[in-house]
Design an enzyme around this catalytic site. Structure first.
Site, PDB file in Angstrom:
ATOM      1  N   GLY A  16     -12.071  68.771  23.782  1.00 24.35           N
ATOM      2  CA  GLY A  16     -13.207  67.927  24.182  1.00 24.35           C
ATOM      3  C   GLY A  16     -13.770  68.333  25.529  1.00 24.35           C
ATOM      4  O   GLY A  16     -14.054  67.490  26.370  1.00 24.35           O
ATOM      5  N   THR A  18     -16.673  69.810  25.960  1.00 28.77           N
ATOM      6  CA  THR A  18     -18.133  69.970  25.910  1.00 28.77           C
ATOM      7  C   THR A  18     -18.870  68.844  26.624  1.00 28.77           C
ATOM      8  O   THR A  18     -20.098  68.875  26.731  1.00 28.77           O
ATOM      9  CB  THR A  18     -18.624  70.013  24.443  1.00 28.77           C
ATOM     10  N   GLY A  20     -18.271  64.893  29.219  1.00 27.88           N
ATOM     11  CA  GLY A  20     -17.435  63.866  29.829  1.00 27.88           C
ATOM     12  C   GLY A  20     -16.216  64.381  30.584  1.00 27.88           C
ATOM     13  O   GLY A  20     -16.296  65.332  31.375  1.00 27.88           O
ATOM     14  N   PHE A  21     -15.078  63.734  30.353  1.00 35.59           N
ATOM     15  CA  PHE A  21     -13.865  64.037  31.113  1.00 35.59           C
ATOM     16  C   PHE A  21     -13.430  65.492  30.927  1.00 35.59           C
ATOM     17  O   PHE A  21     -12.970  66.135  31.873  1.00 35.59           O
ATOM     18  CB  PHE A  21     -12.683  63.163  30.654  1.00 35.59           C
ATOM     19  N   ARG A  41     -16.418  70.991  19.473  1.00 33.40           N
ATOM     20  CA  ARG A  41     -17.193  71.444  18.311  1.00 33.40           C
ATOM     21  C   ARG A  41     -18.532  72.058  18.698  1.00 33.40           C
ATOM     22  O   ARG A  41     -19.025  72.946  18.019  1.00 33.40           O
ATOM     23  CB  ARG A  41     -17.438  70.269  17.352  1.00 33.40           C
ATOM     24  N   ARG A  42     -19.150  71.624  19.799  1.00 34.84           N
ATOM     25  CA  ARG A  42     -20.503  72.093  20.131  1.00 34.84           C
ATOM     26  C   ARG A  42     -20.438  73.423  20.893  1.00 34.84           C
ATOM     27  O   ARG A  42     -20.266  73.458  22.117  1.00 34.84           O
ATOM     28  CB  ARG A  42     -21.237  71.022  20.936  1.00 34.84           C
ATOM     29  N   ASP A  64     -12.704  72.031  15.760  1.00 38.57           N
ATOM     30  CA  ASP A  64     -12.618  70.605  15.458  1.00 38.57           C
ATOM     31  C   ASP A  64     -11.137  70.245  15.446  1.00 38.57           C
ATOM     32  O   ASP A  64     -10.365  70.825  14.683  1.00 38.57           O
ATOM     33  CB  ASP A  64     -13.253  70.373  14.074  1.00 38.57           C
ATOM     34  N   TYR A 157     -10.192  51.568  17.390  1.00 37.97           N
ATOM     35  CA  TYR A 157     -10.262  52.398  18.603  1.00 37.97           C
ATOM     36  C   TYR A 157      -9.105  52.051  19.537  1.00 37.97           C
ATOM     37  O   TYR A 157      -8.352  52.931  19.988  1.00 37.97           O
ATOM     38  CB  TYR A 157     -11.606  52.225  19.324  1.00 37.97           C
ATOM     39  N   PRO A 187      -8.183  55.196  31.295  1.00 39.91           N
ATOM     40  CA  PRO A 187      -9.360  54.718  32.032  1.00 39.91           C
ATOM     41  C   PRO A 187     -10.005  53.495  31.383  1.00 39.91           C
ATOM     42  O   PRO A 187      -9.915  53.287  30.181  1.00 39.91           O
ATOM     43  CB  PRO A 187     -10.332  55.904  31.967  1.00 39.91           C
TER      44      PRO A 187
END
Ligand code: NDP
Ligand code: 8X3
Length: 258
Positions: A16, A18, A20-21, A41-42, A64, A157, A187
């Site tokens: 992850g 791509t 944010g954190f 993924r991006r 992914d 979630y 967080p």
């Protein structure tokens, strides 16, 4: 003077990266001299990140986390300067929707479980043996305050984040004596693309949680992650919970007739 670890010895695998954190952590580690493996993924975002950080310090892998075969291949194919991973930042994740459980889209639940739980365990399980063989390392998982405190619409979630917390704690028991540290970062309200993803691109809905307040930002969390990993090797932060100063707790919700 207090002796922190030298970040130039870090090889950091980030899921992850791509946004944010994950993106902020990639920048934080790279600027400190670490080697970073940025995944997500991006692909176009990864390419931009690599251009910014330089290919010498940033290796990118479009993937992914739900795809076990792709994860296995990516980790098996890491090129030599990046093969000795000693920090895993299992960060990729998402929330989808905020509807009550009886109205929610079951597909959204499946995606959260596949990403936040299955993707998390693939990441850790596939990278852990190498770290143990090489004599040590640090696994950082991304939990959330939602893994501790329930809220309406947060059912699956929050449960995935409770999984991350308990998985991290149990992991500590399994790696006892192997010089592997494990930290679950938890967080609260932090402004990233998280809300845009939760509300499926609806910018008005996505802006509401951050409106009129001062949320944390991705750099706040990246700095905290970075700090836990630079502490001397004999110190393990088990869990680190962070909230915006503007965020606190509400009362229990009592249903009353009439
Ligand atoms: P962002 O939406 O900004 O970033 C999420 C990252 O996860 C992106 O890089 C995205 O990359 C990646 N990702 C999502 N699904 C997949 C997938 N299937 N495979 C690979 N990568 C994936 O959110 P944040 O940075 O805020 O969130 C990061 C983590 O922190 C998440 O686990 C989230 O639950 C948690 N968290 C967030 C909080 C917040 O308030 N922002 C608070 C507490 C925890 P791509 O789409 O390119 O694949
Ligand atoms: C993200 C924080 O409060 O939106 O994990 O669930 S919250």
């Amino acid at each position: 003077m207090y002796q922190l670890l030298d970040p130039s010895t870090f090889v950091v695998f980030i899921t992850g990266a791509t946004s944010g954190f994950g993106a902020a952590a990639a920048r934080r580690y790279a600027e400190a001299g670490a080697k970073v493996i940025a995944t997500g993924r991006r692909e176009e975002r990864l390419v931009e990140l690599q251009l910014e950080l330089g290919a010498k310090n940033c290796h990118i892998i479009p993937l992914d986390v739900q795809d076990r075969a792709a994860m296995e291949q990516a980790i098996a194919d890491l090129p030599p300067p990046f093969a000795g991973v000693n920090i895993v930042l299992a960060n990729a994740g998402l929330a989808l929707g905020l509807q009550p459980a009886h109205e929610t889209d079951l597909g959204d639940w499946e995606t959260m479980i596949a990403t936040n739980i299955t993707g998390l365990v693939y990441t850790v399980r596939l990278l852990l043996p190498g770290m143990i063989d090489r004599g040590g390392g640090h696994v950082v998982t991304l939990g959330s305050v939602a893994g501790d405190y329930p809220y309406p619409g947060g059912s699956v979630y929050g449960a995935t984040k409770a999984f991350a917390k308990q998985f991290a704690l149990n992991l500590r028991s399994d790696v006892q004596g192997k010089n592997i540290r494990v930290t679950n970062i938890e967080p609260g309200l932090t402004e990233t693309e998280f809300s845009l993803v939760r509300f499926k691109g609806d910018e008005d809905k996505a802006a509401k949680p951050y409106a009129g307040t001062k949320a944390m930002n991705a750099d706040d969390i990246a700095e905290s992650i970075f700090w836990t990993t630079t502490l001397p090797a004999h110190v393990n932060v088990n869990r680190l919970q962070l909230m915006a100063t503007t965020q606190a707790f509400g009362p229990f919700d009592i249903y009353r007739e009439g």
